[in-house]
Write an enzyme that holds these catalytic residues in place. Structure first.
Site, mmCIF file in Angstrom:
data_model
loop_
_atom_site.group_PDB
_atom_site.id
_atom_site.type_symbol
_atom_site.label_atom_id
_atom_site.label_comp_id
_atom_site.label_asym_id
_atom_site.label_seq_id
_atom_site.Cartn_x
_atom_site.Cartn_y
_atom_site.Cartn_z
ATOM 1 N N ASP A 1 3.060 -4.237 8.109
ATOM 2 C CA ASP A 1 1.690 -3.648 7.979
ATOM 3 C C ASP A 1 0.634 -4.720 7.980
ATOM 4 O OD1 ASP A 1 -0.718 -2.513 7.003
ATOM 5 O OD2 ASP A 1 -0.130 -2.013 4.894
ATOM 6 N N CYS B 1 -4.513 2.315 -3.808
ATOM 7 C CA CYS B 1 -3.361 2.673 -3.366
ATOM 8 C C CYS B 1 -2.168 1.928 -3.431
ATOM 9 C CB CYS B 1 -3.638 3.099 -1.891
ATOM 10 S SG CYS B 1 -4.833 4.354 -1.579
ATOM 11 N N GLN C 1 -4.643 -5.614 7.090
ATOM 12 C CA GLN C 1 -5.394 -6.652 6.310
ATOM 13 C C GLN C 1 -5.200 -8.086 7.065
ATOM 14 O OE1 GLN C 1 -7.449 -5.813 3.970
ATOM 15 N NE2 GLN C 1 -6.827 -3.802 3.479
ATOM 16 N N LYS D 1 -10.616 -0.989 10.053
ATOM 17 C CA LYS D 1 -10.697 -2.335 9.248
ATOM 18 C C LYS D 1 -11.267 -3.503 9.915
ATOM 19 C CE LYS D 1 -7.417 -0.618 5.901
ATOM 20 N NZ LYS D 1 -8.298 -0.244 4.590
ATOM 21 N N HIS E 1 0.909 -1.101 -0.054
ATOM 22 C CA HIS E 1 0.147 0.138 0.057
ATOM 23 C C HIS E 1 0.877 1.281 0.037
ATOM 24 C CE1 HIS E 1 -2.965 2.869 1.522
ATOM 25 N NE2 HIS E 1 -3.951 2.008 1.337
#
Length: 411
Positions: A199, A365, A202, A225, A122
């Site tokens: 990161d 993104c 997700q 999220k 991202h």
């Protein structure tokens, strides 16, 4: 027994029609919907406990502070951090990654050093490292991917050198749905004395995460999220590294003492939380975590796998449909990114909206990944635990109708 239809009753926003069709929300990788339990927790704070935290001694301030710090402990236990000192509240994943790139990257990266990322990141996990490389005259290198859209470990071993200081990558891709082996990659970068920054935006909403088992030096994720409010996120960092790391925002709450010319910082975790924090957001995040835990993270992951097992064979039968990411549904999260021959992704998304189905289209993104895939944009349907097999079936039916419309001009 897991019942997505019953669970859906907790989400008021899903009880509506869009373009005269029942809403099917499949844009969960962008943001998830909020159950009434989370909305109630945020409302209760504003109705009953609204006050600033930490410094007040009146009753409301003490209640607000207790709730805020209880939220931190809930996060700590959820990701298995060793201490609440390792849990920093941020505005989201983007803020967290920027904090690490500036506050820690500037300390450890020197001219000629190497920073590693992947083509599937991202933008929030690319641009901060680009800027760090610019500031320090370091080299930014992209690790190659396998056909299953994960880091090619053998090639990574050849690329990662003694100059390596930072390896930054997603735990799970927001486009491909593929999942990286973080412990193996952590071992690679640790062997050369570097640090791994993950990161987790997700992965945390969809699977059980243990930051100690991952051996991540830093790990970032967002509340919105995972059924929490917007504007709240978390940066986990190993305590020894956070002690070294410099804050990037200055002001109230994060100081110990302010002299006329200099200042000193307070202890972790408040050293990094300048100003009035997102108190309601933290309380809402706690409620979201408790909601997810009541369902069970293993159950959530299992349900999404069942949805993918139901969906992927149906998609493989559609001529002219290109699907990106692992072909094995067990190696991906509930994300399906695709293109349909002759139809722009934005037209696909508009057509789905007319069917009452919310998907996303564009570069997500992830422009370097689009170039890697040799496509300017893709469509993306992302599923969560409140989606059902019926949602999957309607998605496939609508996709076939849309294909027929663009091919032959009628449905």
């Amino acid at each position: 027994m897991f019942d997505s239809l019953k669970i859906k009753e907790d989400f008021p926003i899903l009880k509506q029609t869009v373009n005269d069709e029942p809403l099917i929300y499949l844009d969960n990788a962008a943001t998830t919907q909020k159950p009434k339990q989370v909305l109630q927790a945020v409302q209760d704070y504003y109705f009953h406990d609204n006050a600033n935290v930490h410094r007040g001694v009146h009753t409301l301030a003490e209640r607000a502070t207790r709730s805020y710090e209880e939220s931190r402990e809930t996060v700590r236990a959820f990701i298995n951090a060793s201490s609440t000192k390792e849990v920093l509240f941020t505005r989201g994943t983007t803020t967290a990654l920027n904090w690490v790139a500036k506050g820690f990257g500037d300390l450890v990266v020197e001219e000629g050093d190497e920073i590693y990322i992947t083509p599937m990141e991202h933008h929030s996990n690319i641009v901060p490292w680009q800027q760090l490389a610019f500031r320090k005259r370091a080299t930014l290198k992209y690790l190659p991917l396998t056909e299953d859209a994960v880091v090619d470990m053998e090639k990574a071993k050849e690329i990662i050198s003694e100059k390596g200081k930072i390896l930054a990558l997603c735990h799970a891709s927001n486009v491909m749905g593929s999942i990286h082996s973080i412990p193996r990659l952590a071992e690679l970068i640790h062997q050369v004395g570097g640090y791994i920054v993950v990161d987790g935006a997700q992965s945390v909403p969809h699977t059980k995460v243990d930051v100690q088992a991952l051996n991540a030096d830093f790990f970032a994720f967002s509340g919105h999220k995972m059924c929490g409010p917007t504007g709240i996120g978390v940066l986990y960092g190993k305590q020894a590294l956070l002690e070294r790391m410099e804050p990037v925002e200055y002001g109230g709450e994060m100081i110990d003492f302010v002299y006329d010319e200099t200042s000193t910082w307070t202890e972790l975790p408040w050293k990094f939380e300048a100003g009035t924090p997102n108190i309601a957001g933290a309380i809402g995040l706690k409620a979201a975590i408790e909601y997810l835990q009541a369902i069970g993270m293993d159950e959530i992951e299992r349900h999404e796998q069942k949805l993918m097992a139901h969906l992927m064979p149906q998609l493989s039968d559609i001529e002219g449909l290109s699907i990106y990411g692992p072909t094995d549904h067990t190696k991906r999260t509930g994300i399906v990114t695709f293109n349909l021959d002759g139809v722009h992704p934005h037209d696909l998304a508009t057509a789905f909206d007319m069917e009452g189905i919310a998907i996303r289209a564009g570069h997500h993104c992830a422009q370097p990944l689009m170039r890697y895939l040799d496509t300017p944009a893709t469509a993306r349907a992302s599923f969560y635990f409140y989606n059902s097999k019926e949602d999957v079936d309607q998605f496939v039916v609508s996709l076939k109708k849309i294909k027929e419309f663009f091919n032959n001009g009628f449905i």
